[in-house]
Design a protein around this motif. Structure first.
Motif, PDB file in Angstrom:
ATOM      1  N   GLU A  87      33.912  45.563  39.223  1.00 47.58           N
ATOM      2  CA  GLU A  87      35.194  44.989  38.755  1.00 47.58           C
ATOM      3  C   GLU A  87      34.888  44.732  37.215  1.00 47.58           C
ATOM      4  N   LEU A 108      30.436  45.383  45.144  1.00 45.56           N
ATOM      5  CA  LEU A 108      31.595  46.168  44.420  1.00 45.56           C
ATOM      6  C   LEU A 108      31.570  45.802  42.880  1.00 45.56           C
ATOM      7  N   SER A 160      30.957  41.142  43.973  1.00 43.93           N
ATOM      8  CA  SER A 160      31.661  41.877  42.884  1.00 43.93           C
ATOM      9  C   SER A 160      31.016  41.639  41.681  1.00 43.93           C
ATOM     10  N   PHE A 162      34.540  49.269  49.232  1.00 42.86           N
ATOM     11  CA  PHE A 162      35.839  48.532  49.070  1.00 42.86           C
ATOM     12  C   PHE A 162      36.920  49.094  50.285  1.00 42.86           C
ATOM     13  N   HIS A 176      34.529  37.000  43.551  1.00 42.88           N
ATOM     14  CA  HIS A 176      34.714  37.945  42.225  1.00 42.88           C
ATOM     15  C   HIS A 176      34.041  37.693  40.986  1.00 42.88           C
ATOM     16  N   SER A 194      37.643  46.599  41.235  1.00 44.45           N
ATOM     17  CA  SER A 194      38.030  45.846  42.486  1.00 44.45           C
ATOM     18  C   SER A 194      38.854  44.213  41.761  1.00 44.45           C
ATOM     19  N   HIS A 195      39.231  44.177  40.610  1.00 42.86           N
ATOM     20  CA  HIS A 195      39.432  43.156  40.209  1.00 42.86           C
ATOM     21  C   HIS A 195      40.023  43.282  38.697  1.00 42.86           C
ATOM     22  N   LEU A 223      42.362  47.007  42.133  1.00 47.92           N
ATOM     23  CA  LEU A 223      42.790  45.930  42.773  1.00 47.92           C
ATOM     24  C   LEU A 223      43.678  44.946  41.834  1.00 47.92           C
TER      25      LEU A 223
END
Length: 274
Positions: A218, A216, A190, A265, A170, A5-6, A31
């Motif tokens: 990442e 999430l 995340s 997500f 994040h 996710s990042h 992402l």
């Protein structure tokens, strides 16, 4: 399938190879974070996403570049946000860690301005929050006694929560209580590679306590490689290690954790289901 996710895919010399290794590791999508080297290059992640079906993008002005949140650059951000492949605004927020970062009023103004862009585009925000707690003495003297988390949550309550839109904390590195407050404000947490570090007791506790439908995973690659790759250049393929650690903490199988975080997500970003 896992979703990173990042990831800063545009920071690599050979992003195609990085993406191929991610797919081989079972990371089906990601992402790509569009902060670039500053506002003039925040389009790079979106450029990459436009040519790769499994990649989505964000765009935003990082708090380290808050002094560049000019009307012209905010207009550019709004233009990027109008693209269907740009699914979020970020990473944006507050960073009271580095001495050479902009002052607090400048950071706050840039954060608020970008929340307004995101609200107009009806897209979630990706939050960067770094406190001065572990900063060098010079930076601590510059930013304390202000607390980045307190300031961040106050600005969110005033300018974001009323929109009814969600967001992502994040690389969540806060306390369990900060995690609870973030979730109450409509955010997902995340978790990145630092979840696997021995010192990350509070982060792991927050990961255990977070609602199942708000987690999430990442990489924040190329930064923060998880154990067993700590100290190396991180990349999206390594999200499998963070996911395995999170699965163990929550007493889930890796397959169940992958299914859960992928569902989360896609719930947060409905257009990624197409």
């Amino acid at each position: 399938m896992l979703i990173d996710s990042h990831a800063h895919i545009d920071f690599y010399d050979d992003p195609e190879a990085v993406l191929a290794r991610a797919h081989a590791a079972g990371v089906g999508s990601m992402l790509a974070i569009g902060i670039g080297d500053g506002p003039s290059t925040m389009h790079r992640a979106l450029d990459f996403a436009r040519t790769h079906a499994s990649v989505f993008a964000s765009a935003g002005i990082h708090p380290q570049e808050a002094h560049q949140a000019t009307p012209e650059n905010l207009a550019l951000l709004a233009e990027l946000a109008s693209d269907p492949k740009c699914i979020a605004i970020g990473e944006i927020g507050l960073d009271y860690y580095h001495l050479d970062n902009p002052d607090i009023p400048t950071q706050k103004a840039a954060f608020v301005a970008q929340m307004k862009v995101a609200a107009a585009a009806r897209k979630p925000i990706l939050i960067h929050c770094r406190t001065s707690e572990l900063a060098k003495p010079e930076a601590k003297a510059k930013y304390e006694p202000a607390d980045a988390w307190d300031d961040l949550l106050a600005l969110i309550a005033e300018h974001w929560t009323p929109t009814g839109l969600p967001g992502v904390m994040h690389c969540f590195s806060g306390s369990p209580e900060q995690g609870r407050l973030a979730v109450a404000a409509g955010f997902y947490l995340s978790f990145a590679g630092n979840l696997t570090y021995p010192s990350a007791v509070g982060i792991r506790q927050a990961a255990v306590e977070a609602p199942a439908d708000r987690i999430l995973v990442e990489t924040d690659s190329p930064f923060l490689a998880p154990i067993p790759h700590r100290g190396q250049t991180n990349e999206p393929a390594f999200v499998v290690h963070t996911a395995a650690a999170l699965a163990e903490l929550r007493d889930l199988s890796p397959e169940k954790l992958a299914q859960l975080t992928t569902t989360n997500f896609r719930t947060l970003f409905p257009t990624t289901q197409n």
